[in-house]
Motif scaffolding. Structure first.
Motif, PDB file in Angstrom:
ATOM      1  N   VAL A 149      41.467  47.214  20.316  1.00  0.00           N
ATOM      2  CA  VAL A 149      42.536  46.868  21.252  1.00  0.00           C
ATOM      3  C   VAL A 149      43.880  47.035  20.542  1.00  0.00           C
ATOM      4  O   VAL A 149      44.219  46.234  19.665  1.00  0.00           O
ATOM      5  CB  VAL A 149      42.383  45.428  21.773  1.00  0.00           C
ATOM      6  N   PRO A 150      44.640  48.074  20.867  1.00  0.00           N
ATOM      7  CA  PRO A 150      45.947  48.282  20.202  1.00  0.00           C
ATOM      8  C   PRO A 150      46.899  47.130  20.499  1.00  0.00           C
ATOM      9  O   PRO A 150      46.888  46.538  21.580  1.00  0.00           O
ATOM     10  CB  PRO A 150      46.446  49.598  20.800  1.00  0.00           C
ATOM     11  N   LYS A 151      47.741  46.832  19.533  1.00  0.00           N
ATOM     12  CA  LYS A 151      48.684  45.726  19.684  1.00  0.00           C
ATOM     13  C   LYS A 151      49.923  46.169  20.447  1.00  0.00           C
ATOM     14  O   LYS A 151      50.216  47.360  20.568  1.00  0.00           O
ATOM     15  CB  LYS A 151      49.074  45.172  18.320  1.00  0.00           C
ATOM     16  N   VAL A 152      50.658  45.192  20.946  1.00  0.00           N
ATOM     17  CA  VAL A 152      51.933  45.447  21.612  1.00  0.00           C
ATOM     18  C   VAL A 152      52.995  45.696  20.541  1.00  0.00           C
ATOM     19  O   VAL A 152      53.114  44.916  19.583  1.00  0.00           O
ATOM     20  CB  VAL A 152      52.335  44.265  22.505  1.00  0.00           C
ATOM     21  N   VAL A 153      53.732  46.777  20.694  1.00  0.00           N
ATOM     22  CA  VAL A 153      54.769  47.138  19.733  1.00  0.00           C
ATOM     23  C   VAL A 153      56.098  47.226  20.476  1.00  0.00           C
ATOM     24  O   VAL A 153      56.200  47.864  21.532  1.00  0.00           O
ATOM     25  CB  VAL A 153      54.463  48.490  19.043  1.00  0.00           C
ATOM     26  N   HIS A 154      57.126  46.607  19.922  1.00  0.00           N
ATOM     27  CA  HIS A 154      58.464  46.630  20.511  1.00  0.00           C
ATOM     28  C   HIS A 154      59.279  47.724  19.842  1.00  0.00           C
ATOM     29  O   HIS A 154      59.452  47.728  18.619  1.00  0.00           O
ATOM     30  CB  HIS A 154      59.148  45.272  20.358  1.00  0.00           C
ATOM     31  N   GLN A 155      59.748  48.681  20.623  1.00  0.00           N
ATOM     32  CA  GLN A 155      60.530  49.824  20.176  1.00  0.00           C
ATOM     33  C   GLN A 155      59.862  50.513  18.970  1.00  0.00           C
ATOM     34  O   GLN A 155      60.419  50.551  17.866  1.00  0.00           O
ATOM     35  CB  GLN A 155      61.968  49.419  19.862  1.00  0.00           C
ATOM     36  N   PRO A 156      58.647  51.057  19.164  1.00  0.00           N
ATOM     37  CA  PRO A 156      57.928  51.710  18.064  1.00  0.00           C
ATOM     38  C   PRO A 156      58.631  52.981  17.593  1.00  0.00           C
ATOM     39  O   PRO A 156      59.452  53.559  18.313  1.00  0.00           O
ATOM     40  CB  PRO A 156      56.572  52.032  18.692  1.00  0.00           C
ATOM     41  N   GLU A 157      58.262  53.421  16.405  1.00  0.00           N
ATOM     42  CA  GLU A 157      58.783  54.670  15.873  1.00  0.00           C
ATOM     43  C   GLU A 157      58.339  55.824  16.768  1.00  0.00           C
ATOM     44  O   GLU A 157      57.237  55.799  17.320  1.00  0.00           O
ATOM     45  CB  GLU A 157      58.283  54.901  14.452  1.00  0.00           C
ATOM     46  N   PRO A 158      59.183  56.872  16.922  1.00  0.00           N
ATOM     47  CA  PRO A 158      58.792  58.007  17.760  1.00  0.00           C
ATOM     48  C   PRO A 158      57.577  58.731  17.188  1.00  0.00           C
ATOM     49  O   PRO A 158      57.313  58.689  15.984  1.00  0.00           O
ATOM     50  CB  PRO A 158      60.033  58.912  17.724  1.00  0.00           C
ATOM     51  N   GLY A 159      56.845  59.408  18.072  1.00  0.00           N
ATOM     52  CA  GLY A 159      55.777  60.292  17.644  1.00  0.00           C
ATOM     53  C   GLY A 159      54.376  59.727  17.811  1.00  0.00           C
ATOM     54  O   GLY A 159      54.169  58.546  18.096  1.00  0.00           O
ATOM     55  N   TYR A 160      53.434  60.622  17.629  1.00  0.00           N
ATOM     56  CA  TYR A 160      52.006  60.328  17.644  1.00  0.00           C
ATOM     57  C   TYR A 160      51.675  59.248  16.618  1.00  0.00           C
ATOM     58  O   TYR A 160      52.219  59.232  15.511  1.00  0.00           O
ATOM     59  CB  TYR A 160      51.260  61.639  17.351  1.00  0.00           C
ATOM     60  N   ILE A 161      50.780  58.330  16.959  1.00  0.00           N
ATOM     61  CA  ILE A 161      50.433  57.222  16.070  1.00  0.00           C
ATOM     62  C   ILE A 161      49.549  57.737  14.941  1.00  0.00           C
ATOM     63  O   ILE A 161      48.415  58.173  15.180  1.00  0.00           O
ATOM     64  CB  ILE A 161      49.723  56.104  16.853  1.00  0.00           C
ATOM     65  N   GLN A 162      50.068  57.688  13.736  1.00  0.00           N
ATOM     66  CA  GLN A 162      49.300  58.157  12.579  1.00  0.00           C
ATOM     67  C   GLN A 162      48.544  57.012  11.905  1.00  0.00           C
ATOM     68  O   GLN A 162      47.403  57.194  11.470  1.00  0.00           O
ATOM     69  CB  GLN A 162      50.241  58.836  11.587  1.00  0.00           C
ATOM     70  N   ASP A 163      49.175  55.861  11.818  1.00  0.00           N
ATOM     71  CA  ASP A 163      48.516  54.709  11.215  1.00  0.00           C
ATOM     72  C   ASP A 163      47.673  54.008  12.283  1.00  0.00           C
ATOM     73  O   ASP A 163      48.050  52.976  12.827  1.00  0.00           O
ATOM     74  CB  ASP A 163      49.563  53.759  10.634  1.00  0.00           C
ATOM     75  N   ARG A 164      46.516  54.590  12.573  1.00  0.00           N
ATOM     76  CA  ARG A 164      45.684  54.076  13.654  1.00  0.00           C
ATOM     77  C   ARG A 164      45.222  52.648  13.377  1.00  0.00           C
ATOM     78  O   ARG A 164      45.242  51.788  14.264  1.00  0.00           O
ATOM     79  CB  ARG A 164      44.484  55.016  13.828  1.00  0.00           C
ATOM     80  N   GLU A 165      44.791  52.391  12.162  1.00  0.00           N
ATOM     81  CA  GLU A 165      44.301  51.056  11.821  1.00  0.00           C
ATOM     82  C   GLU A 165      45.419  50.017  11.924  1.00  0.00           C
ATOM     83  O   GLU A 165      45.194  48.893  12.379  1.00  0.00           O
ATOM     84  CB  GLU A 165      43.716  51.070  10.410  1.00  0.00           C
ATOM     85  N   GLY A 166      46.631  50.417  11.520  1.00  0.00           N
ATOM     86  CA  GLY A 166      47.737  49.479  11.554  1.00  0.00           C
ATOM     87  C   GLY A 166      48.193  49.129  12.963  1.00  0.00           C
ATOM     88  O   GLY A 166      48.921  48.152  13.157  1.00  0.00           O
ATOM     89  N   GLN A 167      47.782  49.913  13.959  1.00  0.00           N
ATOM     90  CA  GLN A 167      48.178  49.667  15.344  1.00  0.00           C
ATOM     91  C   GLN A 167      47.181  48.800  16.102  1.00  0.00           C
ATOM     92  O   GLN A 167      47.374  48.501  17.269  1.00  0.00           O
ATOM     93  CB  GLN A 167      48.342  50.999  16.078  1.00  0.00           C
ATOM     94  N   ILE A 168      46.095  48.419  15.452  1.00  0.00           N
ATOM     95  CA  ILE A 168      45.062  47.638  16.139  1.00  0.00           C
ATOM     96  C   ILE A 168      45.456  46.168  16.189  1.00  0.00           C
ATOM     97  O   ILE A 168      45.798  45.562  15.167  1.00  0.00           O
ATOM     98  CB  ILE A 168      43.699  47.801  15.433  1.00  0.00           C
ATOM     99  N   GLY A 169      45.426  45.607  17.380  1.00  0.00           N
ATOM    100  CA  GLY A 169      45.705  44.183  17.538  1.00  0.00           C
ATOM    101  C   GLY A 169      44.499  43.337  17.197  1.00  0.00           C
ATOM    102  O   GLY A 169      44.586  42.358  16.458  1.00  0.00           O
TER     103      GLY A 169
END
Length: 628
Positions: A149-169
């Motif tokens: 389950v990806p986490k909610v991110v406020h104003q994330p960096e532009p582009g495709y998500i490379q740090d997949r593990e870091g985006q997991i909620g």
């Protein structure tokens, strides 16, 4: 991956499919689709074509995708792209009406200008996304299946998500997931939801086995609960009831990849929303950065379909969002303009315009109703709703990025009755929207495409008349003051049936400290057309614009339009004074107590406005009366 035009020679009927979680190494990927066909979490190594070089297409939605070579927009009329990476100079545009690129790496203003190709204000570029959370997905991890389950991110960096593990909620083992199939009873599914942390709706073995015929509404009652569909399962509503409800006040619920079908006969007196998120009568105070949930890749339909015995159906509110701080991420609400019950044969050159479909006799009132505050939406499409506003926004501090609406062209219940495709209640003080397109087909005139409060900030507003004159819309935009006075605007420019305005003049109320609202955190807009501000309200103006009417609406949820006088309040004032004197001892002895819901309201919207100045006690006292 190769999705081609359908038998009509176009891609305008390529719905209800998705592509996600893949890496494609082919030189070219063809994704010729229209609504309800998201492309997510993928790497396209070569070219990505969104249409063939012939035929119409009417998409679409991309998020979290990396493109190796070029993105060819083709014949796409509109498109929304978020958190995407592409090579510089890799965008190719042929035509189109409305494109949004948000948080896209590799695109700049010059490339957007080239993509316009003389169609002014077609391309909207924003470097950042307001706040977002990608759709949950299934992975094989170690020795078991998991839902990430990806986490909610406020104003994330532009582009495709490379740090997949870091985006997991958070992660859910399948031991915590109830896996449902269409053969199960509704009671079995509800029992499974009670003891698990997620519901996975799987498709059946063969079509139309993915149909879940519900006998009761499914209900989410726990924080961080996930309802995930694979294969676009369809929930069919019980007569008069919702397919799915989410209890008010929950935190970080996720609903994704589901089709909701209306199954209430037109003879029935009332139909609950197919998806009802929160209770419209419940007041819940929430912190500003706390998200109540995310709705991803949601489809709601109404029509006369063969698998439902070709019966005429009704839907009042197709989707209703009542909780605050929601994220709406790619939804399509469709009153069917064709079906399999009306002796219509899909073929090359087949024309739906003059054919009479049974679905035209179905009844729909509103497509999407937003009552919650601080809600942000991406990729919203509503089509052919014929009994009311297609999108009705009643909540404060709303944001919407990309809207597409096609007016009903078979029904006489058009916007002549002053229904709008995009309507924002006249009592709303804060609303931001970008990249809005409303289309009309044929010669039936409409009153106005957009009906707004005078405090709405809209950029790149479009209307398109297909096989009709530009004046098929009597007005492009109408604003309505709190007193009911209207100001209407014609388009700024028209060209080839497409009319547009880079902005709608508005009154800026964001200097006010008003109860019931936190002003939205809008990303920088320097790459968008400059707004035209008619007036900037000052904090001292709040007494002129803040009324009983506003207080009723924000604290009573739905009592808008009621004006109260001081004379009528005297009995209540006496009662409040009596109660205050009776409990004066407890209030003055220094004893601590937990703040009540009324206290939290008086301190501001969910205690989130730390550092903002408090309003004077008299106004707080008035609002306390309303709560009590």
């Amino acid at each position: 991956m190769w999705v081609s035009n359908d038998v009509t020679g176009h891609a305008t009927n390529n719905f209800w499919r998705s592509l996600e979680g893949v890496t494609i190494t082919a030189p070219r990927t063809m994704w010729a689709v229209s609504q309800a066909s998201p492309l997510r979490r993928s790497v396209i190594g070569g070219e990505l074509w969104l249409s063939h070089d012939v035929g119409y297409s009417s998409g679409g939605f991309i998020s979290d995708v990396k493109i190796g070579k070029s993105l060819v927009m083709g014949t796409q009329q509109q498109w929304f792209a978020r958190q995407m990476t592409m090579p510089p100079g890799g965008l190719e545009c042929w035509q189109g009406w409305n494109y949004i690129f948000m948080g896209v790496e590799g695109i700049d203003v010059e490339m957007g200008y080239k993509c316009n190709k003389g169609t002014l204000n077609k391309v909207s570029i924003m470097d950042r996304t307001a706040r977002s959370a990608e759709k949950p997905y299934i992975v094989w991890e170690g020795s078991e299946w998991m839902i990430h389950v990806p986490k909610v991110v406020h104003q994330p960096e532009p582009g495709y998500i490379q740090d997949r593990e870091g985006q997991i909620g958070w992660k859910l083992s399948f031991r915590e997931v109830f896996v449902a199939d269409p053969q199960m009873s509704t009671d079995t599914i509800l029992q499974g939801m009670r003891y698990k942390a997620a519901l996975l709706l799987t498709p059946g073995e063969s079509p139309p086995a993915e149909i879940y015929a519900l006998t009761r509404s499914l209900e989410v009652t726990k924080d961080r609960f996930v309802v995930l569909g694979i294969g676009f399962p369809t929930l069919v509503s019980p007569v008069g009831q919702s397919c799915l409800k989410v209890r008010s006040g929950l935190t970080d619920v996720r609903i994704a990849s589901i089709i909701f079908d209306a199954n209430t006969p037109v003879s029935h007196g009332y139909a609950e929303p197919l998806l009802q998120w929160g209770d419209a009568t419940n007041l819940f105070v929430r912190r500003q950065l706390e998200v109540s949930g995310v709705a991803s890749d949601i489809v709601a339909r109404i029509g006369a379909f063969a698998y439902l015995n070709c019966e005429l159906k009704r839907a009042d509110h197709m989707l209703e969002f009542n909780d605050d701080s929601l994220i709406i991420d790619n939804v399509w609400v469709w009153h069917a303009d064709h079906d399999d019950c009306s002796n219509f044969v899909m073929a090359k050159g087949a024309d739906m315009m003059d054919h009479h479909f049974k679905s035209d006799q179905c009844q729909s009132q509103h497509g999407i109703v937003v009552n919650g505050n601080n809600i942000v939406a991406y990729g919203v499409a509503v089509e052919h709703i014929d009994g009311g506003h297609m999108l009705l926004w009643n909540g404060e501090a709303g944001q919407l990025y990309f809207f597409q609406a096609e007016l009903p062209y078979h029904s006489d219940l058009t916007l002549q009755r002053r229904y709008a495709a995009y309507a924002v209640d006249r009592n709303i003080y804060s609303h931001f929207a970008l990249g809005l397109g409303v289309y009309i087909i044929g010669g039936k005139p409409a009153y106005a495409a957009y009906l707004l409060s005078e405090y709405c900030d809209l950029r790149n507003v479009v209307t398109v008349a297909i096989d009709a004159s530009d004046d098929s819309f009597h007005h492009q935009v109408c604003q309505e003051s709190m007193e009911g006075e209207q100001t209407c605007y014609k388009p700024q420019n028209c060209s080839w049936s497409r009319c547009w305005r880079p902005w709608v003049p508005y009154v800026d109320a964001h200097a006010l400290k008003l109860r019931g609202a936190t002003w939205p955190l809008i990303p920088p807009t320097e790459k968008l057309p400059e707004p035209k501000i008619l007036k900037r309200l000052r904090p001292e103006d709040r007494y002129q614009v803040s009324s009983w009417q506003y207080a009723d609406y924000q604290l009573g949820r739905g009592k808008k339009g009621v004006t109260r006088s001081w004379i009528g309040q005297l009995p209540w004032l006496a009662l409040v004074a009596l109660i205050a004197s009776f409990f004066g001892y407890f209030l003055c002895t220094g004893r601590t107590r937990q703040p009540s819901e009324a206290d939290r309201i008086l301190r501001g919207y969910g205690d989130a406005l730390e550092g903002t100045e408090a309003m004077d006690d008299s106004r707080d006292f008035e609002r306390l009366q309303m709560v009590t």
